[in-house]
Structures are given as structure tokens and as C-alpha cells.
Design an enzyme around this catalytic site. Sequence first.
Site, PDB file in Angstrom:
ATOM      1  CG  HIS A 464      36.288  74.205 -50.138  1.00 15.35           C
ATOM      2  ND1 HIS A 464      36.645  73.603 -49.944  1.00 15.35           N
ATOM      3  CD2 HIS A 464      34.532  73.912 -50.821  1.00 15.35           C
ATOM      4  CE1 HIS A 464      36.148  72.700 -49.876  1.00 15.35           C
ATOM      5  NE2 HIS A 464      35.519  72.634 -50.689  1.00 15.35           N
ATOM      6  CD  GLU A 465      31.713  74.811 -52.900  1.00 22.11           C
ATOM      7  OE1 GLU A 465      31.822  74.073 -53.870  1.00 22.11           O
ATOM      8  OE2 GLU A 465      31.994  73.823 -51.529  1.00 22.11           O
ATOM      9  CG  HIS A 468      35.515  72.358 -55.740  1.00 23.05           C
ATOM     10  ND1 HIS A 468      36.470  71.621 -56.020  1.00 23.05           N
ATOM     11  CD2 HIS A 468      35.020  72.678 -55.149  1.00 23.05           C
ATOM     12  CE1 HIS A 468      35.884  70.845 -54.933  1.00 23.05           C
ATOM     13  NE2 HIS A 468      35.842  71.116 -53.800  1.00 23.05           N
ATOM     14  CG  HIS A 471      40.107  71.537 -60.255  1.00 25.67           C
ATOM     15  ND1 HIS A 471      40.470  69.991 -59.440  1.00 25.67           N
ATOM     16  CD2 HIS A 471      41.100  70.838 -61.630  1.00 25.67           C
ATOM     17  CE1 HIS A 471      40.731  68.882 -59.862  1.00 25.67           C
ATOM     18  NE2 HIS A 471      41.546  69.263 -60.861  1.00 25.67           N
TER      19      HIS A 471
END
Length: 675
Positions: A464-465, A468, A471
Site C-alpha cells: 500500500h505505502e 503512494h 505516485h
Amino acid sequence: MTENPFLAPSPLPYRLPPFGEIRDEHLRPALDQGMAEQLAEIARITADPAPATFDNTVVALEATGQLLRRVTAVLDVRTSVDTNPELQALDAEYQPKRAAHSDAIHLDRALFARLDAVYARRAELALDAESLRLLERRHQEFVRAGAQLPPAQQQRLRELNAELASSSALFEQNLMAANRAGALVLDRVEQLDGLSETAIEAAAANARELGLPDTWVLSLLNFTVQPALAQLTDREVRRRLLAAALERAELSNGQLAATMAALRAERAALFGYPNHAAYVVADETAGTEAAVTELLGRLVAPAVANAERELARLAAAAEADGVTDFGPHDLPYYAERVRQAEYDLDSAALQPYYELDRVLFDGVFHAAGLAYGITFTERTDLVGYHADTRVFEVFEQDGTPLGLFLADFFARTTKRGGAWMDELVTQSHLLGVRPVVHNNLNLTKPAPGRPVLLTADEVRTLFHEFGHALHGLFSDVRYPSLAGTAVPRDFVEFPSQVNEMWANWPEVRDRFARHHESGEPIPAELLAKAEAAETFGQGTVLVEVLAAALLDWAWHTLPAGQPVEDPVAFEAAALKAAGLSLAAVPPRYRTGYFGHLFVGGYSAGYYAYLWSEVLDADTVDWFAGNGRPVRESGEVFRRELLARGDSRPALECVRAVLGREPRIEPLLVRRGLTA
């Protein structure tokens, strides 16, 4: 100041801050000079005798404050990952100063007059799409920051912003102190029965680090349900551990949260909004209070029904053990017991197959290569912000340098809880910089020589992290204000949630899910059991998240002039009104430790996790079923969405990927809510 490393751009690759040279005493003078320099740069823009243009006003504004960017990036990372009393005092002093500095820019009438003049002529300027987007977003930013308010209201706005900044810094400090003070100290190893040998060793090492020899310490993680609750056989220890989690910072932060909610409501009223939530969501993809309320309301009844069915099964299992007063401290333990009985699965049996470095290199990094063609090289010659930080250089498939990725995985008493991503250098073609991003987790550091074995949830968090991080790394825009993760709050979680899918993608999982000693792949039988059990307990999990989202919504839909005298009673009443007051299922966060809301910028925005999951579930289906090779799909997702930042509206990016409007049905199927 001549020796202050902040004063010039870093000479290191990608302008990585020179952490080996930076000392705490460099921060204060650099902050002061950075703010002064940016105000001087603004003054030069407003003193320009030439008529306002896009270049001499909007682009010029984008280029201001580079020293301040460098120092605040380091201050923010230091105070969150390796703080000390001096840094905490400095942060508490400068949070209101930074808020005042932001107000000085946004409430500068001469600056806004120039910006407004350019905005009024935007249709005549023949700007490219990204430049027009920047102009519109900057103008909206200034208006929402009070540029059009009359002087008296602007003065009150300055006061509110300063008080909120101070309160936020205090909330975070209170929470870190409460996490330390609330750690559960046990004096007999028998009290840790049920935990793995590695977890017990880690608890002993934790105690030694805290100066408590011959004891074992279970530190508190950021959320309510502590992982050890699923294994501890001693019911009284479970009760004490959950109580410590639930009650931390209740006194120190409860009333502070109520004060902050009241200040936010008053600030929203200055802008003509009925409450803070309405003010926030007007600039998000949801758009209106009603849209958020409808989504959350649609999920509550089926989620509660699922949770009640699950709780009945768990209470029956507890009653078979003679437990007639089943409570929230029993829920994780009996959920694990029932999971083992019904699916013949012990969750701890998965951990030997999830060794940290293997998950990172053969899972997270391999998935990024599979989908996007990028590669990673560890740079042991570069120094991170803590001794535990690892630095990786990221390259395109053809060897072109892309950026730096820093990873800091372990918990410590000087680090705030939770998991997060942030940027040390934000990508910008205007400024000629490539991205430097970092991920932080709070894994328990094992005793020396022992492997770092992850739970399934920790594996998911790692992916998940990193979503980011991608991104930020893939940002490909001209203007720093539009770069990377500078997107609406209810959209920013979407790419990271999509990245979680690779943890279960067979080609990826088969590489990283291997025994840390033998290298053997996870047995097919164990994997099948884990997949069959994946939806087990989702009812209570969804209720926890919904309760947190609706608690946030309750605090931030309060109108101005309606203070809360008793935060604990308010919280209980809010959950009851939402239909979520299940005694055995506390919210994922209670007010006193809800750092997302009162520190982390998610006020009236915690719904974003569920809002983004609508997009996420639909996009995962698209990846799996669009008929394209993974690499081709990854390129579309990167080009049309990850690279765009805020250079075009978020939902336009989603439509460009999917080729249609997003649908909620995949989320309902994923969460077991279709019935």
C-alpha cells in the site's frame, strides 16, 4: 549561516538532503531565512510594474520558497521519525509561524490582485492544459484560503489558523507521549503465552531499550486493535492491552480535539459553509456532504448485519470456553480461533513465508518492474535520515534515472505510529528536480540475527505505502503545486490501494511468499486456506473503518458555535446515531489518538479510504480482465493517472484508464455486501 547546509541546493544525487551534515541547530536559522526569502520573492512579484501575466505572476509564484521547501521537508521528517524534546519544542514554536507565513502569502492583497487579473483573462491566454489547470487551482487555493474575505474576517482567519497549527503540534506530541506511557509492561513471560518466540524476544528487547530489564513490553501501535490480541491466551492481559489502546490520550487530547473541531467550524463559517466537512468536501472529488453521507450510509446496514453474524459465531466459541461476557478484547482472539477451526488456518503459519527483504525485493519491487518496467539499486553510499533508513535509486527500463526511494521500516520510541509516505523532493520540470520519496512503517524490530517476518496485514501495508511512493516517483508535470500526490484527499489513497493487489497476484506472490530458511514456496494447501479465509471477519473490519469515518464526520459536521463539553459522551452518541455502537467492535481510531484528523490532514476526509476503494476495486477488476498484458495495462495506468498528479481532474484520469465511469459494484462484491 555560511556553514548551514540548507542554504544551497544539495549537491547529492537528486538533491537528497545531506543528512550526514544536517544538525538540529541548522533548522531554526534556515526556517527564518527561508520564510524571509519567500516573502521577499513575493514582494518582487507584486512590485513588478509590468501588467500581470501568467509567467510573471503564476509561474513566478511557483518558483518561490525553495529554501523553505528544503528545510520544512527535513523538519517534518525528523519530527515524525526521530524526534527529541528540542525538536518537539521547535516544531511547536514554528507550526503557528508556518501557518502565519502561509496566510501572509494567501492574504497578500497585491499578490491576489495580480493572480485574479490573470485568472479573469484565462480564456484569452491560449494556455496549455497543465498551465490552465495550475491557474485555476492556484486561484481556487487563494480564494479558499481567504483572499476575498474582508479585512476583519481575514484577521480572525489568521488567528484561527495559528491556533489550529499550535493545537495540531500539541496533539501529536501528546499522542507520542501517550503511546510511550501506555505500553503494556509485563513481569512474567507466562503472560505472553500464545505469542511467537520472535515476538516474545522482541518484547524483551523493547523492555531493555526502555530501561526495564527483566520485563517484557508490548508497545502500542497507532490503531485500536493491537495485533497481539489475536494470540495472547491470557484474557486479563488482552483486556489490559486493549484498555491501554482505547484510553490513551483520552484526557490530554479529547478536549483538544473538541477545541480544534470548534475552531474548524468557525473557520468554515467565515467562508459561508455550514460546517468544516462542507468546506473540505467542496474541493474533493466527492463534491458535497450529501455524496459522502450517501456512500457511508449505504454501507452501514449491510456491514453491521455481517458483523453481527460474525460476532454470534465468535461469542459461541467463547462460551464453549466458559466466557459468558464476550467483549472487544476477546474478538481478535476468538476470530483467530474460529478461523483456525473453520479454515484449518493459523495466521501465524504464514509469517515464515513473509520475510521482509524477500517481500520487498521479490514482491514490491518485482511487481513494480512487472507493471512499469522500473528497477531498483540500493545506494549504501547515500545517507538517510536515520540509521535504519535504506536508500534505493530507481531507474526506467532503459536505464534512465527516475528518482530515489527511501525506506524506514522499524518502530522506535522517537517515531510516530502508523505507516505513511512523504516527499523530500517533489518532482518538477520547472525547477529541474526529480522525486525523492520515502515510506515509513512501524514493524517490530527483532532481536539481532533474527529474521523480520511479516503478518499478512503488514505485507499488504508494505504494498500500500509503496503505491503512494509510485505516485510520487512517476510524477511527470511541470509545476510543483500539481506534482505527485498533491491530489484531492479522497483520491490520494486510490493508487496505493490499487497497488495492494500485487500482494495476491500469482506471478508476484509466487516469488516472495517463500520460507525464510528453506526458500520453499508457500504450500498450495496453506495458500488455498488463506484465500478461503480472506473474507472471514470482514464484517467487523468494515464496521471498525466505518465507525472511524463516521466519527470523523460527526466531529466535522458540527456547526459553528456548538462546542462539545464531553468528548467521550459525544463520541458514544455519534456512533450510536450512526448505528455503529457495537460494544464488541470499537472504532479503528478513537478521538484521542485519531492522528489522521488532528495531525495528518484527513479532517472530514477519513471517508477517503472507502471512497477511494470504490475506484480501487473497479480498477483491480480492469487490470485483471481487460485482456491486455500486465505491462501494457501498467503503462496506461502510469501515463493516464500516476504521472498526472493534479494536472487534470482526478476523475478524468480514472475515466481515461477505465474508458468509462467507475462503478460501485466491485466494492460491494469485495466487501461481501451484495446481499
